[in-house]
Design a protein around this motif. Structure first.
Motif, PDB file in Angstrom:
ATOM      1  N   MET A   1      -0.083 -16.145 -13.806  1.00 27.35           N
ATOM      2  CA  MET A   1       0.511 -14.868 -14.070  1.00 27.35           C
ATOM      3  C   MET A   1       0.779 -14.179 -12.739  1.00 27.35           C
ATOM      4  O   MET A   1      -0.023 -14.246 -11.824  1.00 27.35           O
ATOM      5  N   VAL A   2       1.909 -13.513 -12.639  1.00 27.65           N
ATOM      6  CA  VAL A   2       2.277 -12.803 -11.420  1.00 27.65           C
ATOM      7  C   VAL A   2       2.106 -11.307 -11.660  1.00 27.65           C
ATOM      8  O   VAL A   2       2.627 -10.755 -12.614  1.00 27.65           O
ATOM      9  N   LEU A   3       1.344 -10.688 -10.795  1.00 30.09           N
ATOM     10  CA  LEU A   3       1.120  -9.247 -10.865  1.00 30.09           C
ATOM     11  C   LEU A   3       2.001  -8.592  -9.812  1.00 30.09           C
ATOM     12  O   LEU A   3       1.961  -8.965  -8.642  1.00 30.09           O
ATOM     13  N   THR A   4       2.820  -7.641 -10.221  1.00 28.49           N
ATOM     14  CA  THR A   4       3.726  -6.962  -9.294  1.00 28.49           C
ATOM     15  C   THR A   4       3.278  -5.520  -9.121  1.00 28.49           C
ATOM     16  O   THR A   4       3.096  -4.805 -10.093  1.00 28.49           O
ATOM     17  N   ILE A   5       3.107  -5.122  -7.874  1.00 28.93           N
ATOM     18  CA  ILE A   5       2.716  -3.749  -7.559  1.00 28.93           C
ATOM     19  C   ILE A   5       3.908  -3.075  -6.894  1.00 28.93           C
ATOM     20  O   ILE A   5       4.455  -3.597  -5.928  1.00 28.93           O
ATOM     21  N   LYS A   6       4.312  -1.923  -7.430  1.00 28.87           N
ATOM     22  CA  LYS A   6       5.437  -1.175  -6.863  1.00 28.87           C
ATOM     23  C   LYS A   6       4.920   0.113  -6.235  1.00 28.87           C
ATOM     24  O   LYS A   6       4.147   0.837  -6.852  1.00 28.87           O
ATOM     25  N   ARG A   7       5.368   0.369  -5.024  1.00 31.70           N
ATOM     26  CA  ARG A   7       4.993   1.591  -4.325  1.00 31.70           C
ATOM     27  C   ARG A   7       6.265   2.301  -3.891  1.00 31.70           C
ATOM     28  O   ARG A   7       7.189   1.680  -3.391  1.00 31.70           O
ATOM     29  N   THR A   8       6.295   3.609  -4.067  1.00 29.59           N
ATOM     30  CA  THR A   8       7.449   4.401  -3.663  1.00 29.59           C
ATOM     31  C   THR A   8       7.025   5.335  -2.546  1.00 29.59           C
ATOM     32  O   THR A   8       6.090   6.123  -2.711  1.00 29.59           O
ATOM     33  N   ASN A   9       7.713   5.232  -1.420  1.00 32.47           N
ATOM     34  CA  ASN A   9       7.437   6.076  -0.261  1.00 32.47           C
ATOM     35  C   ASN A   9       8.714   6.753   0.186  1.00 32.47           C
ATOM     36  O   ASN A   9       9.813   6.289  -0.106  1.00 32.47           O
ATOM     37  N   ARG A  10       8.565   7.822   0.914  1.00 29.31           N
ATOM     38  CA  ARG A  10       9.710   8.513   1.473  1.00 29.31           C
ATOM     39  C   ARG A  10       9.901   8.055   2.914  1.00 29.31           C
ATOM     40  O   ARG A  10       8.965   8.080   3.709  1.00 29.31           O
ATOM     41  N   PHE A  11      11.111   7.632   3.236  1.00 25.28           N
ATOM     42  CA  PHE A  11      11.438   7.187   4.587  1.00 25.28           C
ATOM     43  C   PHE A  11      11.408   8.397   5.519  1.00 25.28           C
ATOM     44  O   PHE A  11      11.994   9.445   5.202  1.00 25.28           O
ATOM     45  N   LYS A  12      10.726   8.288   6.642  1.00 29.52           N
ATOM     46  CA  LYS A  12      10.492   9.464   7.498  1.00 29.52           C
ATOM     47  C   LYS A  12      11.772  10.067   8.067  1.00 29.52           C
ATOM     48  O   LYS A  12      11.973  11.273   8.006  1.00 29.52           O
ATOM     49  N   ARG A  13      12.617   9.236   8.616  1.00 29.83           N
ATOM     50  CA  ARG A  13      13.790   9.774   9.301  1.00 29.83           C
ATOM     51  C   ARG A  13      14.850  10.292   8.327  1.00 29.83           C
ATOM     52  O   ARG A  13      15.380  11.381   8.485  1.00 29.83           O
ATOM     53  N   TYR A  14      15.156   9.508   7.315  1.00 35.50           N
ATOM     54  CA  TYR A  14      16.259   9.861   6.416  1.00 35.50           C
ATOM     55  C   TYR A  14      15.811  10.527   5.123  1.00 35.50           C
ATOM     56  O   TYR A  14      16.636  10.990   4.346  1.00 35.50           O
ATOM     57  N   GLU A  15      14.508  10.539   4.877  1.00 33.88           N
ATOM     58  CA  GLU A  15      13.930  11.175   3.700  1.00 33.88           C
ATOM     59  C   GLU A  15      14.482  10.618   2.379  1.00 33.88           C
ATOM     60  O   GLU A  15      14.690  11.353   1.428  1.00 33.88           O
ATOM     61  N   LYS A  16      14.723   9.337   2.363  1.00 29.67           N
ATOM     62  CA  LYS A  16      15.140   8.671   1.127  1.00 29.67           C
ATOM     63  C   LYS A  16      13.922   7.989   0.513  1.00 29.67           C
ATOM     64  O   LYS A  16      12.976   7.634   1.209  1.00 29.67           O
TER      65      LYS A  16
END
Length: 59
Positions: A1-16
């Motif tokens: 079984m494959v466990l997928t972990i998703k993380r969302t961060n804000r890019f420092k320079r462009y704030e995306k």
């Protein structure tokens, strides 16, 4: 079984928002869990060449 972990961060320079994923191979001997199941995992001594995680319980 494959466990997928998703993380969302804000890019420092462009704030995306940037989504990063990491995949882990998890031992599921009984095949009890399905795709999109939320589970609690624990690190363990290596079970096989790539597996060193196992599922503790369903959340």
């Amino acid at each position: 079984m494959v466990l997928t972990i998703k993380r969302t961060n804000r890019f420092k320079r462009y704030e995306k928002l940037v989504t990063r994923t990491k995949k882990y191979l998890v031992s599921d001997e009984d095949n009890r869990f399905r795709v999109d199941s939320k589970v609690l995992t624990k690190n363990y001594s290596p079970i096989s060449k790539h597996k060193s995680w196992f599922i503790v319980k369903m959340v």
